[in-house]
Scaffold this motif. Structure first.
Motif, PDB file in Angstrom:
ATOM      1  N   UNK A 147      -0.124  -7.607  -1.230  1.00 55.73           N
ATOM      2  CA  UNK A 147      -0.691  -8.308   0.108  1.00 55.73           C
ATOM      3  C   UNK A 147      -0.129  -7.493   1.294  1.00 55.73           C
ATOM      4  N   UNK A 148       1.067  -7.212   1.299  1.00 53.19           N
ATOM      5  CA  UNK A 148       1.785  -6.453   2.295  1.00 53.19           C
ATOM      6  C   UNK A 148       1.230  -5.027   2.394  1.00 53.19           C
ATOM      7  N   UNK A 149       1.228  -4.269   1.200  1.00 57.26           N
ATOM      8  CA  UNK A 149       0.682  -2.833   1.289  1.00 57.26           C
ATOM      9  C   UNK A 149      -0.674  -2.871   1.882  1.00 57.26           C
ATOM     10  N   UNK A 150      -1.701  -4.008   1.290  1.00 53.78           N
ATOM     11  CA  UNK A 150      -2.938  -3.988   1.932  1.00 53.78           C
ATOM     12  C   UNK A 150      -2.991  -4.167   3.611  1.00 53.78           C
ATOM     13  N   UNK A 151      -2.227  -5.054   4.011  1.00 47.43           N
ATOM     14  CA  UNK A 151      -1.938  -5.135   5.388  1.00 47.43           C
ATOM     15  C   UNK A 151      -1.500  -3.935   6.155  1.00 47.43           C
ATOM     16  N   UNK A 152      -0.648  -3.095   5.529  1.00 50.26           N
ATOM     17  CA  UNK A 152      -0.416  -1.912   6.063  1.00 50.26           C
ATOM     18  C   UNK A 152      -1.244  -0.858   6.320  1.00 50.26           C
ATOM     19  N   UNK A 153      -2.368  -0.767   5.645  1.00 50.05           N
ATOM     20  CA  UNK A 153      -3.441   0.002   5.627  1.00 50.05           C
ATOM     21  C   UNK A 153      -2.772   1.450   5.584  1.00 50.05           C
ATOM     22  N   UNK A 154      -3.183   2.314   6.479  1.00 52.38           N
ATOM     23  CA  UNK A 154      -2.947   3.670   6.419  1.00 52.38           C
ATOM     24  C   UNK A 154      -1.388   4.011   6.754  1.00 52.38           C
ATOM     25  N   UNK A 155      -0.742   2.967   7.053  1.00 53.86           N
ATOM     26  CA  UNK A 155       0.800   3.298   7.191  1.00 53.86           C
ATOM     27  C   UNK A 155       1.316   3.389   5.778  1.00 53.86           C
ATOM     28  N   UNK A 173      -7.776  -8.646  -1.455  1.00 53.37           N
ATOM     29  CA  UNK A 173      -7.235  -7.274  -1.152  1.00 53.37           C
ATOM     30  C   UNK A 173      -7.533  -6.418  -1.937  1.00 53.37           C
ATOM     31  N   UNK A 174      -8.444  -6.654  -2.891  1.00 54.71           N
ATOM     32  CA  UNK A 174      -9.077  -5.645  -3.656  1.00 54.71           C
ATOM     33  C   UNK A 174     -10.380  -6.331  -4.524  1.00 54.71           C
ATOM     34  N   UNK A 175     -10.943  -5.375  -5.292  1.00 52.10           N
ATOM     35  CA  UNK A 175     -12.104  -6.018  -5.854  1.00 52.10           C
ATOM     36  C   UNK A 175     -11.534  -6.366  -7.480  1.00 52.10           C
TER      37      UNK A 175
END
Length: 334
Positions: free
Chosen positions: A246-254, A283-285
């Protein structure tokens, strides 16, 4: 006199029978065919008779029986126009649509593999790059696209079912989005209906969010109910989920393949280390196995898990046991 009455009764019965038959034909023509799967491929050989085609449609699972189809073919005068070729029939499909496909022959078929755990952005990029179909959504925002597909301007993440789809050259990207969306709606509704009692989800959407987290946490199907069980236990206790995906998803392009302690402490709507409860969207399919796991989690006391370095996880119920597992399986690698 009796003879005249008998004739009248006979004509009335014939008239009612004709109306009943006409009504039955109309219902058969507008009702979706009871296909045994979402996509059925078959090859009709050159020289096949109309009856042979009907029998092949039955054996392939497109039709339940051949006679209704043969009657509609006869009524529409289509018998001499059905063509041989390779076909991929996609549900939902009505009998007139089936006959129309068979009359016009096959179109070029394009295969799209929508993989579990990928994001909507991945799906959209993949579909946008697919040649041979009509692209009608390239200039739409995600919310505009969802308005077109579902009737609601809502976040698209998680709402498209990962599967293998076949698309013909007459289709548009809108058709593809609608098929994947409707398939997810179908599977999620069925899973929600048969869900385990006492789960900490208020809506099917919250279950979809959980399923997406489970999907990203493990690729091992047998572990998914255990992963879901850990997160369900945490929700019940008011603990934060503290899950890296979830953290990774929230980081987006970062995000560039590495997650740091600073990232874990940087607040975003998706950071489950800094925020309690579920993130605001999936956060995904998620695939069907993860949906089922979210709605039928394992009955476990575990509150923690750590990767064992061999593609699996070690589950523990106390912080002390968890720290011991971290030292055994994570810290020894550094």
């Amino acid at each position: 006199m009796m003879f005249k009455k008998s004739v009248k009764y006979g004509l009335a019965i014939l008239g009612l029978s004709g109306l009943a038959l006409a009504l039955w034909i109309v219902i058969y023509m507008i009702r979706p065919l009871p296909m045994v799967s979402e996509t059925i491929g078959m090859q009709i050989p050159a020289g096949a008779s109309v009856r042979g085609i009907a029998d092949q449609l039955v054996s392939s699972g497109v039709l339940k029986e051949p006679y209704s189809f043969l009657l509609v073919v006869k009524l529409t005068g289509s018998g001499s126009r059905l063509q041989a070729g390779d076909y991929a029939f996609n549900a939902p499909l009505q009998v007139l649509g089936l006959i129309d496909l068979l009359k016009h022959g096959t179109f070029d078929q394009f295969k799209l593999q929508l993989t579990e755990g990928k994001t909507f952005a991945d799906f959209r990029q993949k579909l946008a790059q697919m040649p041979g179909i009509r692209h009608e959504t390239l200039n739409l925002s995600d919310l505009e696209l969802m308005q077109l597909v579902s009737g609601e301007a809502t976040a698209p993440e998680g709402w498209f079912f990962p599967d293998t789809y076949f698309i013909d050259s007459q289709s548009s990207d809108v058709d593809m989005y609608k098929r994947a969306y409707q398939k997810m709606q179908k599977y999620l509704a069925a899973a929600w209906e048969s869900r385990q009692s006492g789960l900490p989800y208020k809506t099917p959407y919250e279950a979809l969010v959980m399923a997406s987290i489970v999907e990203k946490e493990t690729g091992v199907e047998i572990e998914r109910p255990q992963i879901a069980g850990v997160f369900v236990n945490r929700l019940r206790l008011g603990m934060r989920l503290q899950t890296d995906p979830t953290v990774i998803y929230g980081m987006g392009s970062r995000y560039h393949g590495n997650i740091t302690r600073r990232d874990l402490l940087t607040d975003t709507p998706y950071n489950t280390y800094t925020r309690s409860g579920l993130p605001p969207t999936p956060i995904a399919l998620p695939g069907l196995a993860s949906i089922q796991a979210a709605l039928h989690p394992a009955n476990t006391k575990a509150l923690y898990f750590v990767a064992n370095g061999q593609g699996r996880h070690v589950f523990t119920s106390t912080l002390e046991e968890h720290n011991k597992a971290v030292r055994a399986y994570q810290l020894k690698k550094h």
